[in-house]
Design a protein around this motif. Structure first.
Motif, PDB file in Angstrom:
ATOM      1  N   PRO A 165       0.706  -1.236   0.039  1.00 53.94           N
ATOM      2  CA  PRO A 165       0.038  -0.141  -0.126  1.00 53.94           C
ATOM      3  C   PRO A 165       0.829   1.463   0.081  1.00 53.94           C
ATOM      4  O   PRO A 165       0.452   2.323  -0.548  1.00 53.94           O
ATOM      5  CB  PRO A 165      -0.800  -0.057   1.218  1.00 53.94           C
ATOM      6  CG  PRO A 165      -0.845  -1.674   1.459  1.00 53.94           C
ATOM      7  CD  PRO A 165       0.671  -1.894   1.185  1.00 53.94           C
ATOM      8  N   ALA A 211       4.070   1.400  -1.065  1.00 51.13           N
ATOM      9  CA  ALA A 211       4.538   1.585  -2.555  1.00 51.13           C
ATOM     10  C   ALA A 211       3.709   2.291  -3.566  1.00 51.13           C
ATOM     11  O   ALA A 211       4.233   2.691  -4.525  1.00 51.13           O
ATOM     12  CB  ALA A 211       5.106  -0.016  -2.787  1.00 51.13           C
ATOM     13  N   LEU A 212       2.432   1.864  -3.489  1.00 47.89           N
ATOM     14  CA  LEU A 212       1.459   2.528  -4.340  1.00 47.89           C
ATOM     15  C   LEU A 212       1.219   3.854  -4.172  1.00 47.89           C
ATOM     16  O   LEU A 212       0.796   4.461  -4.990  1.00 47.89           O
ATOM     17  CB  LEU A 212       0.254   1.721  -4.130  1.00 47.89           C
ATOM     18  CG  LEU A 212       0.011   0.283  -4.720  1.00 47.89           C
ATOM     19  CD1 LEU A 212      -1.315  -0.259  -4.129  1.00 47.89           C
ATOM     20  CD2 LEU A 212       0.100   0.217  -6.145  1.00 47.89           C
ATOM     21  N   ARG A 213       1.676   4.469  -3.040  1.00 48.24           N
ATOM     22  CA  ARG A 213       1.636   5.968  -2.844  1.00 48.24           C
ATOM     23  C   ARG A 213       3.197   6.429  -2.835  1.00 48.24           C
ATOM     24  O   ARG A 213       3.314   7.460  -2.243  1.00 48.24           O
ATOM     25  CB  ARG A 213       1.197   6.045  -1.566  1.00 48.24           C
ATOM     26  CG  ARG A 213      -0.509   5.909  -1.398  1.00 48.24           C
ATOM     27  CD  ARG A 213      -0.935   5.944  -0.128  1.00 48.24           C
ATOM     28  NE  ARG A 213      -0.793   7.389   0.355  1.00 48.24           N
ATOM     29  CZ  ARG A 213      -1.735   8.227  -0.049  1.00 48.24           C
ATOM     30  NH1 ARG A 213      -2.803   7.892  -0.794  1.00 48.24           N
ATOM     31  NH2 ARG A 213      -1.691   9.663   0.474  1.00 48.24           N
TER      32      ARG A 213
END
Lengths: 868, 176, 173, 434
Positions: free
Chosen positions: C86, C88-90
């Motif tokens: 999560p 890494a997605l940001r």
């Protein structure tokens, strides 16, 4: 109480086993192999390795009626779960159907093996486990043949990690089954190795000092299902399939662990057959499948090294010089002739039953006295109310009581410590009665301390709490006697269905142990715990065959130095009193005729007129009687040393040399039983056998009531044991050897029933106001003759030392590792030794380990002075 | 008739025989001047064993004893010991401290060669296997090891730590 | 010696658990030991073992298993950036890379002054406030959420100042 | 589905300022439920109310809470209660908000649970990173003891209770209840063999109830307002409210307290504000890193989020940690992230998980970095399938969900990855480290 039986089918075979049996064990019993790695039949299952996955079906039950549902043909309707289940964690249930050979189950195993191989190095070629490796075998049997893992991505880890100087770890080979860690934690109670890190990085570590600090470390190499753990002793020495196996018995302590000696010819020893490693041999009534490290790594004294005596020595012109057997025997026979009661034969329990029998008989024929060289008495009682046939620690649990008194059991007889501990875990009431804390306390239900020197009195206090015939108790035991703990212990002991007492010699000498044994015997007699299985008295003797010596009528002298001094001729066998206590030097005044028979030129042998070289136990046949009164045979593993060129003959099957006539043919060391027989022949006595141990044993059995009916054949009988070990399926129980050479037999009890003995002397023992008292204690690793040849253990043995309490150390202004001058008040001898501090010891108490060169055969007054 | 014919046949036969004799008189001799002269052996000839080395001089033999296990005549004796980086004989942990073949027992079956995981033992060309005593029929490792190749060093070698950690090199499958 | 230095804390910790289950206190005691140096050495492990009546190996196993204990000295401050999915997605991965680049180290390494170690860690339960990291030091653990490289560098500057001040103070004593 | 905004029940601090002050909490009805339970209800009656409410474990497994409490072994004493605050699942961050904002309601839940099973000691096992939080909880517990709400002879009865905090030290596996108990006992956090389950063999071998923070935080309300009130929210089989942790490619990440049965669409687009930069939603993970990848099509978006409905789109609700993935994300990259996580967090006890997660992560790394062989995707699928059904605990079993569903449902992404075509990943990768 019989457990309820449950019936099930495993791979189509019908099995009936007691309720609670695990599926994997039930399968093994009917010969179905369910492969395992982490599971070991001696340990609780953990279900980690997931190797034992099988399909398990259970009868469907109609919820409404509670009755099992049936198929149309009347058979039970079986429901299989969606997942494979671990056979090692699942107990059997009625009507269960176990399928281990279905495609699904096979695939499960293949998958698991492929997983294990992703990080295993596959260096079977050089791995010491190669050839007896469960991973190797199971991969051959159940593996996928090929791995899809990329070789380049294999994890490379350290391959040479010394956990200590005894055990090496190969991190790559480890499959994280945890057997070793669990063994050390649950069975050895030494959690000194553990897992560190996690996931694929999970690895075995030790932070103990010294590394892997446990007397049990070698067993982990047996149960390790890969070659991750190896002993320094055997590392890279030979491949398992090259070894020959000879059944043997450990002769370090009175437990009598069954061993297998693995032998092979060795080029660096000049092509001689040598023992390459010592392995446990299963005997569920003695050592199960374990042995301690002393037994495993301390065998080297029996090997044929350069220091061994090879020829008889005769003193000529004041020097010991090589002689022929004929010459030496002739001389001894001549000098023994007519010496009569002036002869003392002194022998130790390191000898076999046969040796002691012939020695005793020769001495008797000459009119001399046979004396057992030991520091512990009481055998006259263990022969009467010792362990009765059928006694087995494995059968003790709830309803049993075990009293251990005056013994640091793990140090004195490791396997008994292990088995007593397990009995306590099964529910047996364990009462530990000692002057100081020992490792056994951890498992004790009652852990009682008596003042130093008051062992017998403490046992009398137990009797006192039970019996109307109250023995008098000295003042200093009164506090213990009044304690509720002691009363509770006495009650639990008395009320137990079966009860045994193990008494040792911790802090005691001959006189004290005699009194203790008598007190223990009285307790057993008072509570009616004797004369039937799982009851009786056990002596934790210092040597392997002390019980056998007592059974054969050998007894120690209560004043040995004086007796020796007065003798005209001495025949000293397997004993080295001069090294143990320089006081014995007085006996060797040069006047008397001294014969010593031993493996090495000991301090005592150097003073002898004639020295006979003896064969070590691995070169010959014989039998020992364990403390549990079990007579067990050992077999020759090596050819005896011969000065003549050896005949090429394979060991293992070879019997003691068949001598048609004596004299010229005699060559090299001879068996301890044969030498007295040769002398007897010279002297013209009848009734001696020297040709083989079995002949001697036949005579022994005929002439000794408690041995009556025993034969070598009987001792060689075996029956099926559980768990199954050592066959083709060594993955199951490890590499311990199956017992095919004999489980031994327990001696019958003396016919005349025992009756209450007189109360032993239990005078008040007070610690002195000045100086101190040195109490002898036993350490497993000592500096005795049998261990000093095993260089592997030298680091663990260390230099001579004494143990002091914290207060005592403070008083002397000395700390752990410091040196102290110890002066023996009576003899005024003095030595400088290192000090270890045990904070629980009282003032004025000095613990002096036996066989460390300190002349402490019983409580001895000493003076202490700091020596920097 | 028959007499003449017989005589003629006799003469013919004699000359036929002599023709062979004369032919062999001029053809090159079969015998060679052994031991000065040696005949080459066939490619798959199985002669005396050779213990091979790697190019750097390290011994290929890792002391695994599989040759000894495979030997149907029980002719091979191997005693292993542990390598160290200061005293290295072969790659990996194990090497053959003692390697002996009893040539009185060897039947040249080549199973040892097949069993060897590192191609360390190879049955070579040498067929000159005379010895004068039973003792000298036992060929030792020193005798069997091939000479150190050019550029290599004799064993034991002192090597960089951690370089030779694997006993068995990754080998391609044999191609023939 | 921990037993003398933290006698009070040790008693408080031991009081949390039943008297026959002292072993439970191993993790809190290890935190206590780690406070001083940001790692646990062998002596501390041996002492904790002694306090709890277990073997040093058992203590060391715990140190090895749990990722918040260190057996070796690294930086005084561990900046642990969550780079799990999560986060890494940001942009947590990029955040850490840039931060490391600015500090001239690679992930897992310690700055030249030996103060700051930046390392990726697994989920810190602040997925909605990424990029985020925690700072582990002798003082404990604190979260820093919704970070930018600039804000992180500012914090690091502050940590360095604190450390320098502390050193100065210590040297006066 | 009704759309009117329910008041907050679990995240009440969002409406009531300073709820982490005991006074404020008590002024808002705090600890009345506990007092009612201790003074007016039999322990079993408390369990019955919870059972009737249909509350299910909020930690992920969804096991009925009351039923679990009723399994407590009353032949073996003492009993323990352990609150599982080891929140470590990537995508989950709800318990932390509860314990920070509404700590007393959680502690009251612990206390009621302890009373229901007659435990006199309760432990709160917090993940080691919640260091500050643990210190604050210690203060709150001290405040409760000072106020006579914890300690000896509570409310004049014979019942006494102490609550302690215990910090973990960075191990996801300790969220597994038996591993948590091992860890609390001072051992490696490795799961135990089950059965026996904690209600019969738990902490120190004694009967123990292990519940998630959110689960326990529900309890005071249920006791106060009754089972029927609770059942009035959510769905028939999944009653009550749930905190949905929303993260990933979303405009407004955060915790959303909504009734069970709310659709993905409502959560993501109404509450979460939709996908940033106008990108399209590609996939949803409903239970953090442990979940299957749901193809975010219309049907999936209209699926109610409750324990029964989510499986219809090939996934589990679990802890309701919803990670939204938009169309810029490469699925091989994503599963490399998840397998790396599981490889790092595998405790190493059982073979399939220890070796399997290691192997999977090797393969996903290769695939994600474009170094893979063509057969590696098949191999990855095989390895993942090989792990299934063999592990000792759920960690290994769930480590494969994203991998299998990713390959099954987003195969084209993998084809791109193993082809020679290099597609620029949206996010730069950082070298994996252990």
């Amino acid at each position: 109480m019989m457990a309820k039986m449950v019936s099930l089918t495993i791979d189509g075979k019908h099995v009936e086993v007691p309720e609670g049996t695990l599926v994997v064990n039930a399968a093994k019993k009917v010969g179905v192999d369910i492969p395992v790695f982490c599971y070991h039949p001696k340990m609780e299952p953990v279900g980690m390795c997931r190797m034992c996955l099988v399909e398990i079906g259970r009868p469907m039950i109609d919820r409404a009626t509670g009755q099992p549902l049936r198929e149309e043909d009347g058979s039970l309707k079986i429901q299989f779960g969606p997942k494979l289940e671990t056979a090692c964690t699942t107990p059997v249930s009625e009507g269960m159907v176990v399928l281990g050979a279905t495609e699904k189950a096979k695939a499960g195993r293949e998958d698991n093996l492929e997983f294990l191989q992703t990080s295993h190095p596959l260096d079977c070629l050089i791995c010491d486990k190669g050839g007896e490796c469960p991973l190797q075998n199971l991969t051959m049997g159940f593996g996928p043949g090929e791995s899809r893992y990329l070789y380049d991505e294999k994890k490379h880890l350290a391959k040479h990690v010394p956990l200590g100087e005894l055990i090496y770890l190969d991190r790559e080979r480890c499959i994280q089954c945890g057997r070793c860690v669990r063994f050390q934690d649950l069975i050895a109670a030494d959690p000194v190795i553990g897992f560190s890190q996690r996931g694929r990085s999970l690895q075995i570590v030790t932070y103990s000092e010294p590394g892997f600090d446990s007397y049990w470390s070698g067993n982990t190499t047996d149960i390790c299902p890969v070659g991750a753990l190896t002993t320094t002793d055997f590392r890279f020495r030979a491949r398992p399939w090259e070894l020959r196996a000879a059944a043997s018995i450990c002769n370090h302590c009175p437990v009598g662990c069954n061993l297998t000696l693995n032998v092979r010819r060795e080029a660096v020893s000049g092509g001689k057959w040598v023992v390459k490693r010592v392995m446990p041999r299963q005997n569920e009534a003695v050592n199960e499948i374990w042995i301690c490290d002393k037994g495993r790594l301390g065998y080297h004294f029996g090997r044929q090294n350069a220091e061994r005596l090879k020829k008889p020595l005769v003193r000529k012109n004041g020097e010991l010089q090589s002689a022929t057997w004929e010459e030496a025997l002739e001389l001894v026979a001549e000098r023994f002739q007519g010496v009569g009661s002036g002869l003392i034969t002194l022998a130790s329990g390191r000898l076999s039953n046969e040796d002691l029998f012939n020695l005793g008989k020769l001495t008797q024929s000459l009119g001399g006295r046979s004396l057992l060289y030991t520091s512990m008495a009481g055998g006259d009682l263990t022969t009467q109310i010792g362990f009765a046939p059928g006694t087995n620690f494995a059968d003790m649990g709830k309803e049993s009581a075990i009293l251990v008194v005056g013994s640091d059991l793990e140090e004195e007889a490791p396997l008994w410590w292990l088995r007593v501990r397990q009995a306590a875990k099964r529910g047996a009431t364990l009462i530990v009665l000692n002057a100081r804390n020992t490792k056994l306390d951890r498992d004790a239900h009652y852990s009682l301390r008596f003042p130093f020197g008051m062992a017998a009195a403490a046992v009398l206090a137990l009797v006192n709490a039970l019996s109307p015939k109250r023995p008098e108790l000295p003042e200093s035991i009164q506090e213990l006697a009044r304690s509720n703990e002691l009363k509770g212990a006495a009650k639990a002991f008395a009320e137990a269905k079966d009860a045994v007492i193990l008494f040792g010699s911790d802090g005691m000498g001959l006189a004290e142990t005699q009194a203790l044994a008598q007190a223990c015997a009285n307790l057993l007699l008072t509570t009616d715990h004797f004369g039937r299985p799982n009851n009786g008295l056990l002596g934790v003797w210092p040597r392997a065959n002390d019980q056998g010596a007592w059974e054969l009528g050998w007894q120690p002298s209560m004043n040995l130095p004086a007796d020796l001094a007065q003798a005209q001729a001495l025949y000293i066998v397997a004993a080295d009193p001069v090294s143990d206590d320089p006081a014995y030097l007085n006996a060797f005044d040069g006047q008397k005729f001294v014969v010593v028979q031993d493996l090495y030129l000991s301090q005592t042998a150097r003073l002898a007129d004639v020295v006979f070289p003896a064969q070590s136990w691995m070169e010959r046949e014989g039998s020992y009687t364990s403390g549990e009164r079990r007579v067990q045979r050992y077999y020759p593993a090596l050819q005896p040393i011969a000065a003549l060129p050896p005949r090429v003959e394979s060991p293992g099957t070879r019997r003691a040399p068949l001598l048609t006539g004596l004299r010229a043919e005699l060559d090299g060391p001879q068996a301890d039983f044969a030498i007295p027989a040769y002398l007897a022949e010279k002297l013209g006595f009848e009734g001696f056998a020297h040709a083989s141990a079995s002949l001697v044993f036949a005579r022994l059995a005929a002439e000794t009531p408690s041995f009556s009916g025993l034969t070598y054949q009987k001792l060689a009988e075996v029956h099926e044991q559980w768990p199954i070990v050592g066959r083709a399926d060594m993955y199951y129980g490890g590499t311990a050897y199956e017992n095919t050479q004999g489980l031994g037999a327990q001696l019958a009890l003396a016919q005349n029933g025992a009756s209450l003995l007189s109360w032993p002397q239990a005078a008040d023992f007070k610690l002195p106001k000045l100086g101190g008292i040195a109490f002898p204690i036993t350490r497993l690793y000592d500096r005795g003759a049998t261990l000093m040849h095993s260089q592997l253990l030298h680091k663990r043995i260390g230099e001579p030392y004494i143990v002091l309490g914290e207060q005592e150390a403070n008083r002397l202004k000395i700390s752990q590792g410091g040196f102290v001058r110890l002066t023996f008040t009576e003899s005024q001898q003095s030595v400088v030794v290192q000090v270890k501090v045990d904070k629980n010891l009282p003032e004025r108490v000095v613990l002096a380990p036996r066989s460390f060169g300190l002349p402490v055969s019983g409580p001895t007054p000493v003076e202490l002075k700091s020596a920097g | 008739m028959s007499l003449v014919k017989d005589a003629l046949d006799g003469v013919k036969a004699t000359f036929t025989g002599l023709a062979t004799t004369f032919r062999e008189m001029v053809s090159p001799p079969v015998t060679i001047q052994y031991p000065e002269e040696k005949r080459p052996v066939r490619t798959r000839f199985k002669g005396r064993h050779v213990l091979k080395r790697y190019d750097n001089g390290l011994e290929k033999c890792i002391g695994c004893s599989l040759c000894s296990a495979a030997c149907p005549a029980d002719a091979i004796f191997v005693e292993a010991a542990e390598n160290t980086d200061d005293e290295r004989y072969s790659p990996g942990e194990r090497y053959a401290r003692v390697y002996e073949i009893n040539m009185l027992r060897c039947i040249f079956c080549g199973y040892c060669e097949d069993a060897c995981p590192t191609e360390a033992i190879v049955l070579g060309d040498n067929y000159e296997l005379s010895f004068t005593s039973r003792r000298s029929s036992i060929y030792t490792k020193e005798f069997l090891l091939e000479p150190v190749p050019e550029g290599g060093k004799p064993t034991p070698q002192k090597v960089e730590p951690g370089v030779y950690t694997r006993s068995v090199p990754v080998m391609k499958d044999p191609e023939d | 010696m921990l037993a003398e230095k933290y006698a009070q804390e040790i008693q408080t910790i031991l009081a949390k658990y039943p008297p026959d289950q002292r072993r439970s206190a191993v993790m809190p005691l290890l935190y206590l030991a780690q406070r001083d140096k940001m790692y646990v050495n062998r002596e501390d492990m041996a002492e904790i073992a002694e306090i709890l009546g277990i073997t040093p190996t058992e203590v060391a196993s715990i140190v090895g298993f749990y990722s918040l204990y260190y057996e070796e000295q690294k930086g005084k401050y561990h900046i642990q950036v969550c780079t799990d999915l999560p986060c890494a997605l940001r942009g947590a991965d990029r955040f850490m890379q840039e931060l490391c680049a600015r500090l001239n180290i690679r992930p897992g390494e310690t700055t030249a002054d030996g103060l700051i170690t930046v390392e990726p860690v697994m989920c810190l339960a602040a997925c909605d406030k990424a990029p985020m990291f925690q700072v582990q030091s002798g003082a404990g653990l604190s979260y820093y959420e919704n970070q930018t490289v600039e804000s992180a560098l500012a914090l690091i500057e502050q940590l360095r100042l604190d450390a320098a001040r502390k050193r100065g103070r210590d040297s006066h004593v | 589905m009704s759309k009117e905004k329910l008041p907050y029940f679990l995240l009440r601090h969002r409406e009531i300022p300073d709820l982490d002050n005991l006074e404020v909490y008590r002024r808002n009805g705090g600890f009345q439920a506990f007092e009612k339970a201790v003074t007016q209800m039999e322990p079993t009656a408390v369990t019955e109310v919870v059972k009737a409410s249909g509350l299910r474990g909020r930690g992920g497994a969804g096991f009925p809470t009351g039923l679990k409490w009723s399994f407590i072994d009353n032949k073996n004493w003492p009993h323990y209660v352990v609150a599982n605050a080891d929140e470590s699942e990537p995508g989950t961050f709800k318990d932390r908000e509860i314990m920070e904002g509404n700590p007393y309601q959680f502690l009251e839940g612990v206390a009621i649970c302890a009373y229901a099973v007659q435990a006199n000691a309760a432990y709160i096992y917090l993940r080691g990173e919640f260091w500050d939080l643990a210190a604050r909880l210690d203060q709150h517990i001290a405040a409760l003891e000072a106020a006579g709400l914890l300690g000896e002879n509570l409310f004049g009865t014979k019942y006494s209770l102490r609550i302690y905090t215990h910090l973990g030290a960075g191990a996801y596996i300790c969220g597994e209840e038996t591993a948590l108990l091992e860890s609390l006992e001072g051992k490696l956090g490795q799961p135990r063999l089950r059965p026996p389950f904690p209600p019969s063999y738990g902490l120190y071998g004694k009967p123990t109830i292990v519940n998630n923070v959110e689960t326990l935080t529900n309890v005071p309300l249920i006791i106060e307002k009754g089972a029927d009130w609770y059942r009035s929210m959510g769905t028939e089989k999944s009653p009550g409210v749930k905190i949905f942790s929303l993260s990933g490619c979303i405009n407004k990440p955060g915790n959303y307290e909504l009734p069970l049965g709310t659709t993905f669409r409502e959560l993501i687009f109404e509450h979460g504000g939709g996908i940033p930069q106008g990108r399209n939603i590609k996939a949803i993970m409903a239970a953090g890193a442990s979940s299957s990848l749901i193809v975010a099509d219309e049907r999936a978006l209209d699926t109610p989020m409750d324990y029964e409905s989510v499986p219809s789109v090939g996934a589990q609700l679990g802890s309701a940690s919803v990670i939204v993935i938009d169309d810029s994300v490469s699925i091989p990259w994503l599963i490399d992230k998840t397998t790396h996580f599981f490889r790092h967090e595998s405790c190493g006890k059982c073979t399939p998980c220890r070796e399997g997660t290691f192997w999977m992560s090797h393969l996903t790394e290769r695939i994600a970095n474009g170094r893979a062989r063509r057969e590696d995707v098949e191999l990855l699928y095989d390895v993942a399938s090989q792990i299934r059904g063999k592990c000792l605990c759920a960690l290994g079993e769930f480590s494969i969900e994203a991998v299998l569903s990713g390959i099954e449902r987003f195969r084209s992404d993998f084809d791109v990855a193993v082809g020679e075509i290099q597609v620029a990943a949206q996010v730069e990768q950082v070298p994996a480290s252990d």
